[in-house]
Design a protein around this motif. Structure first.
Motif, mmCIF file in Angstrom:
data_model
loop_
_atom_site.group_PDB
_atom_site.id
_atom_site.type_symbol
_atom_site.label_atom_id
_atom_site.label_comp_id
_atom_site.label_asym_id
_atom_site.label_seq_id
_atom_site.Cartn_x
_atom_site.Cartn_y
_atom_site.Cartn_z
ATOM 1 N N THR A 286 -1.611 96.004 -7.246
ATOM 2 C CA THR A 286 -2.405 96.692 -8.397
ATOM 3 C C THR A 286 -3.544 97.521 -7.732
ATOM 4 O O THR A 286 -3.932 97.175 -6.717
ATOM 5 C CB THR A 286 -3.127 95.425 -9.365
ATOM 6 N N GLY A 287 -4.313 97.985 -8.514
ATOM 7 C CA GLY A 287 -5.483 98.820 -8.044
ATOM 8 C C GLY A 287 -5.041 99.742 -6.937
ATOM 9 O O GLY A 287 -4.395 100.458 -6.988
ATOM 10 N N THR B 157 -4.017 96.660 -16.431
ATOM 11 C CA THR B 157 -5.184 97.278 -16.108
ATOM 12 C C THR B 157 -5.622 98.307 -16.906
ATOM 13 O O THR B 157 -6.965 98.709 -16.912
ATOM 14 C CB THR B 157 -5.313 97.461 -14.801
ATOM 15 N N GLN C 289 -0.307 96.788 -13.396
ATOM 16 C CA GLN C 289 -1.145 98.029 -13.456
ATOM 17 C C GLN C 289 -1.266 98.503 -14.638
ATOM 18 O O GLN C 289 -2.356 98.990 -14.920
ATOM 19 C CB GLN C 289 -0.463 99.403 -12.483
#
Lengths: 433, 423
Positions: B12-13, B53, B50
């Motif tokens: 992620t991120g 988020t 993702q």
């Protein structure tokens, strides 16, 4: 064991020059000469090396130019003594020799009473008793630092558990700027499946509490403390959140719990739903703080569910086999250094018979030492190895005849006999020693 | 130096590369129910994480629940509890029902009251099929719940096995997946794959020789896991070294041991296997091959368009097919289920294409485009550009010209992410 040779040579260098003697010695040639019990009063097992000049005089010191020379021991030659400095050095040498002999006598006495210089069968916990496996350790450390799970395979008694112990030592010593690696060792041998997640939680909490204690902190309100039964992966996720948060606060770094699962073959028999639950947990954000080192003989890769197989976590694996020869040689020599010595031929024979596997090496060497103790000898020859090998096999046969269900160790066939049975083995290329 | 490539677990991120269109589409919340269809290890979980988020979401992992409805309910309760720290409008623990479907309805009520949206992200959603085999009503209940909860956006990420849900529900009412927006999650686009290899979003970018970059992208076809595995293996002191035969064999071994290729192959229906067998032995596609199958296989990244023909999606799967595939092994997904989902996806693709052509081209440009494609636009019915776009696409579908149409479109409008149209 700390060698005193470097100290002695350092002392020689620090001594003042003795021009008179240097002049007396005159231009000469120097050679290293080896003293053993055969050609000197040295005790069996001791090997000393000195410089000998062209006039047959023996020196301890550096070769030309002679800055400081301290007389050593006499072999067949009379050794010149040089002034007070030489006397001091001799006192040191003699003191060291006496200390060395006392130490050796004590070790011999202990071994005669049954102590074993080789660690046979037990897990090696101390780093100084662990030999080799540097490549595997480096790969394990790199995998964990990079945030990957890794599987460690190897036959029984190849040293997987000892390697995990060493990995834990290395992880504790590791200083990473952003990552705080907490090793947690869990032996699954005695963990029944219903207690799997609570066993993991218990081990993780124990290690975390030990760490937090050093920071003057405590871990409270964990589910595992109040829920002795029915503890599952969801409970573990909640506890992990608490633990990770506490570790993060205490260390100021991103916690990574390196879960070292020993005897993990046990998981092969688990219900696939338990395996799924473990994978599911590890796929959560908090589960991302846990990295597995799965250690066992084989991982069951049969998967009949429609979901992702749990083992696809492990993109990397390490297979442990015998030690590299250099490390195996150290494993043979170092435990008895200063007392017993092995002929080169004996070493080669041990390596060939054992396939460089640590447990067979230790066991065979232990037999060799017992033989030496019985005969009051200190030099282990290839004949001793052969005899010890026969004794070892006889013991295994006797144990098998007694119906031992789990013999301590079954002597492997020598590496080359196994190789000869392979269909693609070329007998002309490789012969057993 | 430690390799920056991640091969275990979701990313992620900054570690998440590409997939912007599908991310935006899901986050926009236009579809109440979506099915993100992808092969093993293509990045479905990472995509959902993702999404998590970016929007208010509860994440349900059906695998973590072990396929047990009661454990899934517990997971949902836990998620609502955790997310309430972030989204105070979520219902409190006290009033939450134990039953999953009732819990989702309670959540919907709270979300509606707050005039918000809540994304319900279901990972490993093919496990619904397992649950339904022991409780046939469960899929109807789930479908009913989704329909009754307008404030929820349900996104299911699953392999093709979820398509069996249609077979299980089709006899009594609508097929389960009917009404789901179906999107393929294929390999990364080449620029995104290159960005991943170069770690352009990382703190320390990796140097990769241009020739090597092209070679790695060609080898992997942009498959994110294979890119990560190769990156990890080739990484040395801030750069990637050239590959060796040992590297390629090692990657293949890793992929096989983790079950990636065998599981993908097991989920292929008979007609799909026949297509792959033909392609991997350089034979023409079977004469009775339904055109929807290659379309679906391309969407999944199992096949790749190459000129007027097809090739296997990436070198590793091609090699596995030639060396290890058991062509006679039982298929876990029927041809009928496969065709249903692929057809659904194909229709959705046509709708997306129609929208793009109508929005980004004027009538004159569309007529020129038809001429370039060898289509006589005067014979196509309709007067407006929307009509022409629809008829042009229908003609291309009938004559298997869609890939060529997209290629031509790419040349004329390179700023459009045509690769995302494939799904």
């Amino acid at each position: 064991m700390l060698s005193w040779y470097p100290l002695l040579f350092l002392l020689c260098l620090l001594l003042p020059p003795i021009p008179a003697y240097a002049q007396e010695a005159g231009p000469t040639t120097w050679e290293w000469r080896t003293f053993t019990a055969e050609n000197s009063p040295l005790a069996p097992g001791d090997v000393w090396e000195f410089l000998e000049d062209s006039q047959g005089r023996i020196w301890i010191g550096t070769a030309s130019p002679i800055k400081g020379v301290v007389a050593g021991l006499s072999g067949e030659q009379a050794l010149p003594l040089i002034g007070g400095a030489g006397g001091l050095a001799i006192a040191i040498i003699l003191g060291t020799m006496i200390w060395s002999r006392v130490r050796r006598a004590r070790r011999l006495a202990a071994w005669r009473k049954g102590a074993d210089p080789y660690v046979v069968g037990a897990v090696i916990g101390e780093p100084e008793q662990f030999y080799g496996r540097e490549e595997a350790l480096t790969e394990l450390l790199r995998a964990l630092e990079a945030g990957n799970h890794i599987a460690l395979y190897g036959e029984r008694r190849i040293g997987k558990t000892s390697l995990l112990y060493q990995l834990a030592h290395r992880l504790r010593d590791l200083s990473h700027p952003n990552l705080y690696l907490l090793p947690v060792f869990v032996n699954l041998q005695m963990v029944p499946e219903p207690r799997f997640f609570s066993a993991l939680a218990g081990a993780i909490a124990k290690a975390a509490r030990r760490e937090l204690e050093q920071h003057g902190q405590d871990l409270s309100s964990l589910r595992m403390d109040s829920q002795p039964t029915g503890y599952d992966s969801l409970d573990l996720a909640d506890d992990l959140e608490t633990i990770v948060e506490a570790l993060q606060g205490a260390t100021g770094r991103e916690p990574c719990i390196a879960l070292l699962l020993d005897e993990a073959d046990k998981m092969n028999a688990y219900d696939p739903h338990t395996q799924e639950a473990l994978r599911g947990l590890l796929m959560t954000p908090v589960g991302g703080h846990v990295k597995l080192v799965w250690s066992g003989q084989t991982m069951d890769r049969e998967w009949h569910l429609e979901s992702s197989p749990w083992y696809n976590l492990f993109k990397r694996e390490i297979r442990l086999s015998g030690l590299e020869e250099k490390a195996a040689g150290r494993l043979i020599r170092e435990p008895v250094k200063g007392v017993f010595t092995y002929d080169d031929e004996a070493i080669q024979r041990i390596l060939a018979l054992t396939g460089c596997k640590p447990y067979p090496i230790q066991r065979l060497c232990s037999f060799c030492v017992r033989r030496m103790l019985g005969e009051d000898r200190f030099q282990i020859t290839v004949e001793d190895v052969e005899t010890a090998w026969q004794e070892l096999q006889a013991e295994d046969a006797r144990r098998a005849a007694e119906g031992a269900t789990d013999p301590t160790y079954r002597a492997p066939r020598p590496a080359w006999t196994v190789a000869e049975e392979e269909t693609d083995y070329d007998a002309d290329e490789e012969k057993g020693p | 130096m430690i390799s920056p490539y991640i091969t275990s677990g979701p990313v992620t991120g900054a570690d998440f590369y590409g997939r912007r269109d599908i991310l935006n589409e899901i986050a926009a919340g236009r579809c109440r129910a979506s099915y993100v269809l992808g092969t093993r290890q293509i990045g479905k979980t990472s995509l959902l994480r993702q999404v998590e988020t970016q929007v208010p979401a509860m994440f349900l992992d059906l695998q973590w629940a072990g396929g047990r409805l009661e454990d899934l309910s517990r997971q949902a309760r836990r998620e609502v509890h955790r997310k309430r720290q972030q989204y105070a409008w979520l219902p409190p623990d006290d009033g939450l029902p134990d039953n999953l479907f009732e819990l989702l309805e309670a959540a919907n009520d709270a979300v509606e009251k707050a005039r918000e949206r809540l994304w319900v992200l279901m990972d490993e959603a093919e496990i619904w099929v397992r649950i339904a085999r022991s409780d046939p009503e469960v899929l109807h209940k789930l479908r009913g719940t989704i329909q009754n909860c307008p404030a929820l956006c349900v996104v299911m990420a699953a392999s093709k096995s979820l398509s069996e849900a249609n077979t299980l529900t089709g006899k009594e009412g609508s097929p389960f997946l009917s009404g789901f927006a179906l999107r393929y999650l294929g390999p990364l686009s080449l620029p995104d794959g290159a960005a991943l290899l170069r770690q352009e979003q990382g703190s320390v970018p990796v140097t990769v020789d241009e020739g090597l970059l092209a070679h790695l992208l060609a080898l992997t076809g942009g498959h994110p896991l294979l890119l990560q595995l190769l990156g990890e293996r080739l990484y040395e002191d801030g750069q990637l070294r050239a590959t060796t035969e040992g590297d390629l064999a090692g990657i293949l071994d890793q992929a096989v041991k983790t079950g990636v290729f065998p599981q993908d192959f097991a989920a292929l229906s008979g007609p799909e296997r026949a297509i792959l067998r033909a392609v991997s032995s350089d034979q023409p596609l079977p004469a009775d091959c339904h055109p929807t199958y290659p379309h679906g296989l391309v969407g999944l990244g199992i096949l790749r368009r190459e000129g007027d023909g097809y090739t296997i999606g990436h070198a590793f799967f091609a090699r596995w097919l030639q060396e290890q595939a058991d062509w006679e092994a039982r298929s876990e997904v029927t041809a009928a289920s496969t065709l249903t989902v692929y057809s659904q996806a194909e229709m959705e693709q046509q709708v997306r294409l129609r929208r793009v052509f109508a929005a980004r081209f004027n009538l004159g440009e569309l007529r020129v485009l038809c001429s370039d494609m060898g289509i006589d636009h005067e014979n196509l019915p309709g007067e407006t550009k929307e009509d022409l776009a629809r008829e042009m696409i229908a003609y291309c579908v009938r004559h298997r010209l869609l890939p060529k149409l997209m290629e031509t479109g790419r040349e004329l409008r390179p700023d459009i992410r045509w690769e995302d149209m494939a799904g």
